[in-house]
Design an enzyme around this catalytic site. Sequence first.
Site, PDB file in Angstrom:
ATOM      1  N   SER A 173       0.788  -1.233   0.000  1.00 47.74           N
ATOM      2  CA  SER A 173       0.000   0.000   0.000  1.00 47.74           C
ATOM      3  C   SER A 173       0.820   1.283   0.000  1.00 47.74           C
ATOM      4  O   SER A 173       0.258   2.375  -0.162  1.00 47.74           O
ATOM      5  CB  SER A 173      -0.956   0.011   1.208  1.00 47.74           C
TER       6      SER A 173
ATOM      7  N   TYR B 230      14.850  -4.966  14.811  1.00 54.55           N
ATOM      8  CA  TYR B 230      14.767  -4.814  13.361  1.00 54.55           C
ATOM      9  C   TYR B 230      15.999  -5.404  12.669  1.00 54.55           C
ATOM     10  O   TYR B 230      15.877  -6.139  11.679  1.00 54.55           O
ATOM     11  CB  TYR B 230      14.615  -3.326  13.016  1.00 54.55           C
TER      12      TYR B 230
ATOM     13  N   ALA C  81      18.036  -7.687  13.763  1.00 56.56           N
ATOM     14  CA  ALA C  81      18.027  -9.149  13.904  1.00 56.56           C
ATOM     15  C   ALA C  81      17.059  -9.784  12.911  1.00 56.56           C
ATOM     16  O   ALA C  81      17.369 -10.807  12.287  1.00 56.56           O
ATOM     17  CB  ALA C  81      17.654  -9.541  15.328  1.00 56.56           C
TER      18      ALA C  81
END
Length: 240
Positions: free
Chosen positions: A12, A147, A149
């Site tokens: 989106s 994030y 990882a």
Amino acid sequence: MDKKIVFITGVSRGIGLEIAKCFSNNGYFVLGTSRSDFDLAKVLSSDECLHIQLNVTDRNQISACLDQLKEIDKVPNVLINNAGITKDQLFLRMKNEDWDDVIETNLTSVFNMSKLFIKSMVKERSGSIINISSVAGLMGNAGQVNYSASKAGLGGFTRALAKEVAARNITVNCIAPGFIETDMTDHFQDKDLENILNQIPANKMGNPQHIADLALFLASSKGNYITGQTISVDGGLFMS
């Protein structure tokens, strides 16, 4: 590939939407997901697409999605795992749910979606899986342990799966964007932006089209001898 059907999660906005536009303009039927309702046909100015409202962490919804696609004969041969979230916080202050939500959305969802379509790709002996990672998964980012990882995990997932399915003419690759101009980077202050640009040898941010063009190449016959790779698109920010 004769069949040109692409399935893109997180379609989106930002990179996901740019990928959808790029593939649509190159003759693909585009299946795109987001958690909220979204008029994909209007944005793409095409009827050769279908938006699916889907939570990529909900396996019941995912299973129902495959049934829907089989009914309309639109099972994809290209999967682009793009959906992702951030919940940034210094590790000492990071809540358990901040870790769980990011790992579930960014990494486990890639298992969920790849598992959904891999059997049909193996059966047809053709297919491409492209995982949108991040330079944070290669170099780490302070305040982004969760994030980083999750994105680093995508690299291992990609390499292992690529070895399993390469003989079936299926490629699996990662794209690791650096700083890309999207609504997620619009909040940067001038000072923050200056600090970021000073770290990038190219001295500029990328744009979503850079990622979309590479994804299209990897999904095409021109990229069918590239597999198991993580390709950085970051202006030289991280060099291995």
